[in-house]
Enzyme design. Structure first.
Site, PDB file in Angstrom:
ATOM      1  CG  HIS A  44     -16.071  21.905 -26.157  1.00  0.00           C
ATOM      2  ND1 HIS A  44     -15.247  20.992 -27.066  1.00  0.00           N
ATOM      3  CD2 HIS A  44     -16.827  21.259 -25.329  1.00  0.00           C
ATOM      4  CE1 HIS A  44     -15.822  19.697 -26.330  1.00  0.00           C
ATOM      5  NE2 HIS A  44     -16.502  19.891 -25.465  1.00  0.00           N
ATOM      6  CD  GLU A  46     -11.966  25.167 -28.763  1.00  0.00           C
ATOM      7  OE1 GLU A  46     -11.125  24.284 -29.008  1.00  0.00           O
ATOM      8  OE2 GLU A  46     -12.962  24.986 -27.945  1.00  0.00           O
ATOM      9  CB  SER A 162      -7.107  20.098  14.725  1.00  0.00           C
ATOM     10  OG  SER A 162      -8.627  19.789  14.281  1.00  0.00           O
ATOM     11  CG  ASP A 194     -10.754  17.468  12.825  1.00  0.00           C
ATOM     12  OD1 ASP A 194     -10.494  17.897  13.963  1.00  0.00           O
ATOM     13  OD2 ASP A 194      -9.846  17.329  12.004  1.00  0.00           O
TER      14      ASP A 194
END
Length: 366
Positions: A44, A46, A162, A194
């Site tokens: 993590h 820390e 499109s 698409d």
């Protein structure tokens, strides 16, 4: 805390189901180390920052964007690392909503004599961790709807073409957004129209971590040769028992995971889909289309955030596809008005972002 938040942003898109957290060690007014959470099962934030600070952490102040954990998971508790390093005070932006933490980390530090300051940079930390907060609070992913539309609300011309509604700057922004989410969803209609690859390709290159591609296909219409089924990223096809067993088996033979969900009014149940994705540790889901799928999410009240790219185009065709379909609002008073709206330029396009914040109801699609 500003530097810690900048570190946290560096972790977005690479640490789920863990939160993107940043940490900075300050000694006598000088930054001596910084770090952010690493991909599971990595350390993590820390632990990363304290490891880089070494002996300079003793008596120093630690700034962290989320409450340090006090329980054993993939890694030991961060509170133990903080105490072992001899940190004198900890500045925490926000309490962790995870029930396993939720104040326990702060309490453990205070019992050991560490001075804890809470709330610095909390608003920005909550925005940064909005998907994590929802998932830990409800077990469901944070749902983001994204669409690109013309000024008159069309996502395609009358022929169905499109490419492209938005410009290159907006398309690059979309790939950066994809690289930060855990999953992307489209309907089978978008796949048929698409044939998208649906991968994250910032700066034209495949991102190292690809989001899960989710195809919503209640009737089994997705072709076996569709690009979204390719090997570049994992794919989950969500369907119902309306689709044929042969089609589902053919997908499985291609290495595609098939998830059969219950029907809701003849359609694929969206609440069931979100519940399953949440169980899998998906914190954020980006829904990209098409209009029927987006309409179903809006009608069901399942949308948390909206990104609308508005292009300076006028399509004007009566039969052109709309960005959002579905049941919608019967009168303007029922229309969904976004809150917390922001506006920015993406080349010639305009990005409008905001939060939906409407209570969820039942709903389906497919």
């Amino acid at each position: 805390m500003r530097l810690a938040l900048a570190e946290a942003r560096r972790a977005l898109g690479s640490v789920s189901p863990n939160p993107a957290v940043g940490a900075v060690v300050v000694r006598e007014g000088q930054v001596v180390a910084r770090g952010h959470t690493r991909s599971p099962p990595g350390p993590h934030a820390e632990v990363v920052a304290l490891g880089r600070a070494g002996a300079l952490a003793r008596g120093a102040a630690l700034y962290v964007t989320l409450e340090p954990c006090a329980h054993y998971g993939r890694t030991p508790p961060c509170t133990e690392a903080i105490l072992a390093a001899g940190v004198a005070e900890v500045h925490v932006a926000m309490v962790d909503p995870d029930p396993r933490v939720s104040g326990r980390g702060i309490a453990a530090l205070e019992r050991a004599g560490v001075i804890v300051h809470l709330g610095e940079g909390e608003a920005e930390a909550r925005r940064l961790l909005e998907a994590y907060v929802k998932h830990r609070s409800t077990g469901l992913p944070f749902v983001i709807v994204k669409f690109a539309a013309s000024l008159d609300g069309r996502i395609a011309a009358a022929s169905g073409d499109s490419r492209w509604v938005s410009g290159p700057r907006a398309r690059e922004w979309v790939h950066l957004l994809r690289a930060q989410v855990d999953a992307i969803a489209v309907g089978s209609g978008t796949v048929l129209a698409d044939d998208p690859q649906l991968t994250a390709r910032p700066r034209g290159r495949l991102a190292r971590r690809q989001p899960l591609r989710v195809v919503l296909d209640g009737r089994g219409r997705t072709p076996l040769g569709a690009r979204v089924l390719g090997p570049e990223a994992p794919t989950l096809v969500a369907t119902t028992d309306t689709s044929s067993a042969e089609w589902r088996e053919a997908l499985a033979e291609r290495g595609v995971e098939v998830l059969v969900l219950p029907r809701d009014g003849g359609h694929l149940s969206l609440p069931s889909l979100l519940a399953e994705l949440g169980r899998r540790g998906v914190l954020s889901l980006l829904v990209e289309g098409g209009g029927e799928v987006l309409g179903s999410f809006f009608d069901a009240g399942l949308v948390d955030k909206v990104h609308a790219v508005i292009a300076p185009l006028i399509v004007g065709a009566r039969g052109a596809r709309a960005a959002v379909e579905g049941r919608g609002a019967g009168v303007m008073a029922e229309a969904l008005r976004l809150r917390g709206v922001s506006v920015r330029r993406l080349g010639d396009d305009i990005l409008v972002s905001g939060y939906a914040g409407r209570e969820a109801s039942e709903g389906g699609v497919g």
